[in-house]
Design an enzyme around this catalytic site. Structure first.
Site, mmCIF file in Angstrom:
data_model
loop_
_atom_site.group_PDB
_atom_site.id
_atom_site.type_symbol
_atom_site.label_atom_id
_atom_site.label_comp_id
_atom_site.label_asym_id
_atom_site.label_seq_id
_atom_site.Cartn_x
_atom_site.Cartn_y
_atom_site.Cartn_z
ATOM 1 N N GLU A 1 0.838 -1.214 0.000
ATOM 2 C CA GLU A 1 0.000 0.000 0.000
ATOM 3 C C GLU A 1 0.865 1.252 0.000
ATOM 4 O O GLU A 1 0.537 2.237 -0.669
ATOM 5 C CB GLU A 1 -0.973 0.000 1.191
ATOM 6 C CG GLU A 1 -2.006 -1.132 1.179
ATOM 7 C CD GLU A 1 -2.766 -1.291 -0.137
ATOM 8 O OE1 GLU A 1 -2.931 -0.318 -0.885
ATOM 9 O OE2 GLU A 1 -3.188 -2.435 -0.424
ATOM 10 N N HIS B 1 1.844 2.091 -3.455
ATOM 11 C CA HIS B 1 0.819 2.846 -4.197
ATOM 12 C C HIS B 1 0.859 4.334 -3.825
ATOM 13 O O HIS B 1 0.684 5.194 -4.679
ATOM 14 C CB HIS B 1 -0.584 2.303 -3.898
ATOM 15 C CG HIS B 1 -0.892 0.998 -4.575
ATOM 16 N ND1 HIS B 1 -0.632 0.764 -5.904
ATOM 17 C CD2 HIS B 1 -1.470 -0.147 -4.108
ATOM 18 C CE1 HIS B 1 -1.030 -0.465 -6.226
ATOM 19 N NE2 HIS B 1 -1.532 -1.048 -5.145
ATOM 20 N N HIS C 1 0.537 -1.866 -9.932
ATOM 21 C CA HIS C 1 0.811 -3.283 -9.743
ATOM 22 C C HIS C 1 1.912 -3.728 -10.697
ATOM 23 O O HIS C 1 2.023 -3.237 -11.812
ATOM 24 C CB HIS C 1 -0.470 -4.105 -9.926
ATOM 25 C CG HIS C 1 -1.412 -3.906 -8.777
ATOM 26 N ND1 HIS C 1 -2.774 -3.912 -8.899
ATOM 27 C CD2 HIS C 1 -1.148 -3.678 -7.461
ATOM 28 C CE1 HIS C 1 -3.320 -3.688 -7.716
ATOM 29 N NE2 HIS C 1 -2.358 -3.543 -6.827
ATOM 30 N N CYS D 1 7.801 -9.498 -6.763
ATOM 31 C CA CYS D 1 7.730 -8.111 -6.266
ATOM 32 C C CYS D 1 6.553 -7.920 -5.316
ATOM 33 O O CYS D 1 5.452 -8.421 -5.548
ATOM 34 C CB CYS D 1 7.605 -7.155 -7.439
ATOM 35 S SG CYS D 1 7.520 -5.423 -6.943
ATOM 36 N N CYS E 1 10.755 -1.347 -9.472
ATOM 37 C CA CYS E 1 9.869 -0.567 -8.588
ATOM 38 C C CYS E 1 10.698 0.280 -7.621
ATOM 39 O O CYS E 1 10.402 1.450 -7.385
ATOM 40 C CB CYS E 1 8.926 -1.483 -7.816
ATOM 41 S SG CYS E 1 7.602 -2.161 -8.833
HETATM 42 ZN ZN LIG Z 1 -2.397 -2.920 -4.919
HETATM 43 ZN ZN LIG Z 2 7.998 -4.481 -9.000
#
Ligand SMILES: [Zn+2]
Ligand SMILES: [Zn+2]
Length: 172
Positions: free
Chosen positions: A129, A132, A138, A144, A166
């Site tokens: 979270e 995000h 995603h 990941c 990410c």
């Molecule tokens: Zn999510």
């Molecule tokens: Zn990732």
């Protein structure tokens, strides 16, 4: 600083463990704030679930200007209009997010209690979270932490950390 906010009663062992561990994965100091009561609105008697909106409103209404991010923890089942249930919810590119505990517990699926497993699941969902809130979507990388979890099996099979791509997007 990341502030953890218990919404209603949350097991102490879980919060203190999370406060210890979370910082290692997100490169920021982590503190636990004062617990707040469950939202007064947003409980659906029939579904026996809170709406994500009510929980988010509660978190957005609290003040703590020094917190870069606020993560609520709630021991109540939650949903959002397009999903029957959610493990967590985040305001994308914003400050607040939360994780709901009931469906992360093995007992929910009539399996034996397992504190360690619950801690790991909560840690992964909190990091997810937070990702995000830092603008991550995603991720297709199976390992990941930003991979979408539709079940606790998905949560268990992914890693606790962000994949390299990410991670590169959110380095403080
Ligand atoms: Zn999510
Ligand atoms: Zn990732």
């Amino acid at each position: 600083m990341i502030l953890l906010v218990p919404i209603g009663p949350i097991p102490i062992h879980l919060i203190s463990w999370l406060e210890d561990k979370l910082g290692l994965y997100v490169d920021r100091p982590v503190k636990t704030g004062k617990a707040v009561p469950l939202p007064r609105q947003g409980y659906d008697e029939q579904r026996q679930q809170y709406t994500a909106d009510a929980v988010m409103e509660l978190l957005q209404g609290g003040s703590c200007p020094e917190a870069e991010r606020i993560v609520g923890l709630i021991d109540q089942d939650c949903y959002s209009p397009d999903l029957n249930f959610i493990f967590g919810f985040a305001a994308v590119n914003d400050r607040e997010s939360f994780v709901a505990l009931p469906r992360l517990r093995p007992e929910f699926y009539e399996l034996d209690e397992n504190k360690c497993l619950v801690r790991q699941r909560v840690l992964k969902e909190v990091i997810h979270e937070l990702g995000h809130t830092w603008g991550l979507s995603h991720c297709d990388n199976e390992a990941c932490v930003m991979q979408f979890s539709n079940s606790v099996e998905d949560t268990d099979s992914k890693d606790t950390a962000f994949c390299q791509s990410c991670r590169a997007k959110i380095i403080p």
